[in-house]
Write a protein that holds these residues in place. Structure first.
Motif, PDB file in Angstrom:
ATOM      1  N   TRP A  93      68.037  31.716  20.568  1.00 41.33           N
ATOM      2  CA  TRP A  93      65.513  32.669  20.085  1.00 41.33           C
ATOM      3  C   TRP A  93      65.637  31.087  20.541  1.00 41.33           C
ATOM      4  CZ3 TRP A  93      62.182  30.174  17.624  1.00 41.33           C
ATOM      5  CH2 TRP A  93      60.804  29.887  17.762  1.00 41.33           C
ATOM      6  N   ALA A  94      66.288  28.840  19.882  1.00 44.44           N
ATOM      7  CA  ALA A  94      65.342  28.472  20.460  1.00 44.44           C
ATOM      8  C   ALA A  94      65.119  27.790  21.986  1.00 44.44           C
ATOM      9  CB  ALA A  94      65.468  27.345  19.786  1.00 44.44           C
ATOM     10  N   SER A  96      66.028  30.175  24.342  1.00 42.47           N
ATOM     11  CA  SER A  96      65.049  31.537  25.008  1.00 42.47           C
ATOM     12  C   SER A  96      64.109  31.371  25.221  1.00 42.47           C
ATOM     13  CB  SER A  96      65.156  32.830  24.811  1.00 42.47           C
ATOM     14  OG  SER A  96      65.397  32.311  23.600  1.00 42.47           O
ATOM     15  N   MET A  97      63.546  30.537  24.185  1.00 41.68           N
ATOM     16  CA  MET A  97      61.806  29.936  23.915  1.00 41.68           C
ATOM     17  C   MET A  97      61.527  29.588  24.671  1.00 41.68           C
ATOM     18  SD  MET A  97      59.679  32.394  21.853  1.00 41.68           S
ATOM     19  CE  MET A  97      58.827  31.194  21.596  1.00 41.68           C
ATOM     20  N   GLY A 100      61.699  31.374  28.786  1.00 41.83           N
ATOM     21  CA  GLY A 100      60.220  31.471  29.144  1.00 41.83           C
ATOM     22  C   GLY A 100      59.422  30.358  29.477  1.00 41.83           C
ATOM     23  N   LEU A 101      59.350  29.617  28.195  1.00 42.45           N
ATOM     24  CA  LEU A 101      57.576  28.539  28.791  1.00 42.45           C
ATOM     25  C   LEU A 101      58.480  27.827  29.772  1.00 42.45           C
ATOM     26  CD1 LEU A 101      57.723  27.078  24.840  1.00 42.45           C
ATOM     27  CD2 LEU A 101      55.426  28.923  26.565  1.00 42.45           C
ATOM     28  N   THR A 107      53.382  33.063  31.728  1.00 37.43           N
ATOM     29  CA  THR A 107      53.085  31.379  31.081  1.00 37.43           C
ATOM     30  C   THR A 107      52.253  31.446  30.655  1.00 37.43           C
ATOM     31  OG1 THR A 107      55.273  30.898  30.377  1.00 37.43           O
ATOM     32  CG2 THR A 107      54.318  28.890  29.706  1.00 37.43           C
ATOM     33  N   SER A 112      50.343  36.290  27.004  1.00 40.21           N
ATOM     34  CA  SER A 112      51.584  35.333  26.835  1.00 40.21           C
ATOM     35  C   SER A 112      51.792  34.412  25.517  1.00 40.21           C
ATOM     36  CB  SER A 112      52.394  34.433  27.925  1.00 40.21           C
ATOM     37  OG  SER A 112      53.307  34.199  28.362  1.00 40.21           O
ATOM     38  N   TYR A 116      54.343  34.162  22.003  1.00 42.06           N
ATOM     39  CA  TYR A 116      55.003  32.956  21.831  1.00 42.06           C
ATOM     40  C   TYR A 116      54.497  32.959  20.414  1.00 42.06           C
ATOM     41  CZ  TYR A 116      56.860  32.436  26.782  1.00 42.06           C
ATOM     42  OH  TYR A 116      57.553  32.750  28.069  1.00 42.06           O
ATOM     43  N   CYS A 119      55.736  35.468  17.986  1.00 38.55           N
ATOM     44  CA  CYS A 119      57.431  34.992  18.180  1.00 38.55           C
ATOM     45  C   CYS A 119      57.894  34.153  17.393  1.00 38.55           C
ATOM     46  CB  CYS A 119      57.642  35.463  19.274  1.00 38.55           C
ATOM     47  SG  CYS A 119      58.034  36.880  20.306  1.00 38.55           S
ATOM     48  N   ALA A 120      57.137  33.005  17.511  1.00 40.20           N
ATOM     49  CA  ALA A 120      58.079  31.838  16.506  1.00 40.20           C
ATOM     50  C   ALA A 120      56.966  31.831  14.895  1.00 40.20           C
ATOM     51  CB  ALA A 120      57.133  30.876  16.949  1.00 40.20           C
TER      52      ALA A 120
END
Length: 152
Positions: A93-94, A96-97, A100-101, A107, A112, A116, A119-120
């Motif tokens: 997950w980290a 993928s974040m 994405g960023l 972004t 967006s 983010y 989700c965080a």
């Protein structure tokens, strides 16, 4: 809850597969199959795509261990090993974040950023509930059954 968890995992894997396939076949980007599968080897945004590749591997590891949980968690020792492999979901997950960023074309837009942040916050709350829940065994029938079997 388990059915929702597994359904979300399968849906996520399907979305991840579609994401990778579309990325590779998109003629506007320089991402080959090798670039998608070998971390940091892509011609387009190698750092960002490398993070995505590592995230993909972590998520696939989690999916495989999740699918094999019944066989892998047959004993307490095996269950600890299974859990330590399954916890790779947090790393995935980290990563993928970060992917994405760094690579996300949207972004920086308000919508967006809201996604983010939401989700965080959701993941941080879920981790908090998981780590600091009041009675972690109250809704765990397997733990209750084992405890009753030991006391009998």
């Amino acid at each position: 809850m388990q059915m929702a968890h597994r359904s979300a995992a399968i849906t996520g894997l399907l979305a991840l597969t579609a994401h990778v396939v579309v990325l590779v076949v998109d003629s506007h980007l320089d991402v080959s199959v090798t670039g998608a599968l070998v971390p940091f080897a892509a011609g387009f945004e190698p750092l960002a795509l490398g993070l995505g590749t590592l995230a993909t591997y972590a998520i696939v590891l989690v999916a495989v261990t999740g699918a094999a949980r019944g066989r892998l968690a047959a004993s307490a020792r095996a269950a600890r090993r299974w859990r330590s492999a399954h916890v790779a979901a947090y790393a995935g997950w980290a990563l993928s974040m970060g992917h994405g960023l760094l690579a996300g074309t949207d972004t920086g837009t308000i919508w967006s950023t809201v996604i983010y942040v939401a989700c965080a916050v959701a993941v941080i709350v879920a981790i908090g509930v998981r780590l600091f829940g009041l009675d972690r065994t109250a809704n765990q029938p397997l733990a209750t059954a084992r405890r009753l079997a030991r006391s009998a």
